[in-house]
Design a protein around this motif. Structure first.
Motif, PDB file in Angstrom:
ATOM      1  N   LYS B  18       0.868  -1.180   0.000  1.00 20.94           N
ATOM      2  CA  LYS B  18       0.000   0.000   0.000  1.00 20.94           C
ATOM      3  C   LYS B  18       0.901   1.226   0.000  1.00 20.94           C
ATOM      4  CE  LYS B  18      -4.203   1.759   2.193  1.00 20.94           C
ATOM      5  NZ  LYS B  18      -5.252   1.474   3.198  1.00 20.94           N
ATOM      6  N   GLY B  63      -7.329   1.530  -9.775  1.00 22.00           N
ATOM      7  CA  GLY B  63      -6.155   1.160  -8.997  1.00 22.00           C
ATOM      8  C   GLY B  63      -5.705   2.227  -8.018  1.00 22.00           C
ATOM      9  N   TYR B  64      -6.416   3.346  -8.008  1.00 26.95           N
ATOM     10  CA  TYR B  64      -6.062   4.470  -7.138  1.00 26.95           C
ATOM     11  C   TYR B  64      -7.265   4.915  -6.309  1.00 26.95           C
ATOM     12  CZ  TYR B  64      -2.319   4.947 -10.608  1.00 26.95           C
ATOM     13  OH  TYR B  64      -1.267   4.716 -11.462  1.00 26.95           O
ATOM     14  N   LEU B  78      -2.324   4.075  -3.430  1.00 26.02           N
ATOM     15  CA  LEU B  78      -2.309   2.873  -4.258  1.00 26.02           C
ATOM     16  C   LEU B  78      -2.558   1.717  -3.289  1.00 26.02           C
ATOM     17  CD1 LEU B  78      -0.463   5.090  -5.687  1.00 26.02           C
ATOM     18  CD2 LEU B  78       0.606   3.153  -6.855  1.00 26.02           C
ATOM     19  N   ALA B  81      -0.004  -1.880  -4.841  1.00 22.18           N
ATOM     20  CA  ALA B  81       0.807  -1.402  -5.954  1.00 22.18           C
ATOM     21  C   ALA B  81       1.126  -2.521  -6.957  1.00 22.18           C
ATOM     22  CB  ALA B  81       2.102  -0.799  -5.425  1.00 22.18           C
ATOM     23  N   GLN B  85       2.048   0.596 -12.343  1.00 19.64           N
ATOM     24  CA  GLN B  85       1.881   1.893 -11.700  1.00 19.64           C
ATOM     25  C   GLN B  85       3.220   2.598 -11.481  1.00 19.64           C
ATOM     26  OE1 GLN B  85      -0.625   0.401  -8.390  1.00 19.64           O
ATOM     27  NE2 GLN B  85      -2.249   1.724  -9.197  1.00 19.64           N
ATOM     28  N   TYR B  89       4.481  10.813 -10.700  1.00 18.41           N
ATOM     29  CA  TYR B  89       3.207  11.316 -10.195  1.00 18.41           C
ATOM     30  C   TYR B  89       3.344  12.802  -9.856  1.00 18.41           C
ATOM     31  CZ  TYR B  89       1.584   6.551 -10.106  1.00 18.41           C
ATOM     32  OH  TYR B  89       1.203   5.286 -10.494  1.00 18.41           O
TER      33      TYR B  89
END
Lengths: 110, 113
Positions: B18, B63-64, B78, B81, B85, B89
């Motif tokens: 995470k 996924g977010y 996330l 993860a 990904q 960002y």
């Protein structure tokens, strides 16, 4: 949000004027045209915005024809430090959202 | 001088972890945004927020998730993860009035192994 189309890349030499043209055929009446600049390893930064005709600031000029279906960002006498990605965006101004796309990678050579 | 800060410039995580990416702005802006940037794809909007506890999906929210408990802070999460990904960002903030200028942070380069 209106879609924009701009060249993927451009090359120039120091001291030249660079013009990057962007097309936005579906621009709406309330939309503004905005350009951002992104240097490597940094976030984008706002450089200029316009609605019609011509806008000029200390960084660039923006030319918008009467039909507003395209716009041209003009960078006078570029230097090596102007090497960056330039994004053309159409901003409706009422949602806060912006669509960045791929932008134009400008490479300025000595 | 306006400022958007992100918690890390570089981050390496393992698949399934995470991950929390934090963004803080000091301009009292109402709008905050999370983007990811990948070669050949430009910047893509993941989530944005117009106000505290408000959030809206962008173009690629899968996924977010996000959290905005305070006006100045916007977190990207996330949950588990994955290697796809791995990306840069970018967080941004803006006010909904005037020229709608977005101010960006320096970015977090996340690698998921």
């Amino acid at each position: 949000l209106a879609k924009t189309t701009q060249p993927i890349s451009m090359d120039s030499y120091e001291g030249q004027e660079v013009n990057i043209t962007c097309s936005h055929n579906n621009i709406a009446t309330n939309d503004y045209i905005t350009w951002y600049q992104q240097f490597p390893s940094q976030g984008p930064r706002f450089i200029i915005q316009g609605y019609k005709t011509k806008v000029t600031n200390e960084v660039a000029s923006l030319f918008i024809p009467a039909d507003r279906k395209s716009s041209t960002l003009s960078l006078p006498r570029v230097s090596l430090s102007d090497t960056a990605v330039y994004y053309c965006l159409v901003d409706p101004g009422n949602t806060g959202k912006l669509i960045f796309g791929q932008g134009t990678t400008l490479q300025v050579k000595p | 001088d306006v400022k958007v800060t992100q918690s890390s410039r570089y981050l390496v995580k393992r698949t399934g972890e995470k991950v929390f990416l934090e963004c803080v702005q000091d301009m009292d802006h109402e709008n905050m945004f999370w983007y990811r940037q990948d070669p050949g794809l430009g910047l893509r909007l993941i989530y944005f927020s117009y106000d505290v506890k408000m959030k809206e999906k962008g173009d690629i929210p899968e996924g977010y998730s996000v959290s905005r408990e305070k006006k100045e802070r916007f977190s990207l999460i996330l949950e588990s993860a994955s290697t796809n990904q791995t990306s840069m960002y970018l967080c941004a903030s803006s006010n909904p009035t005037g020229k709608n200028e977005q101010f960006f942070g320096p970015g977090t380069r996340l690698t998921v192994l």
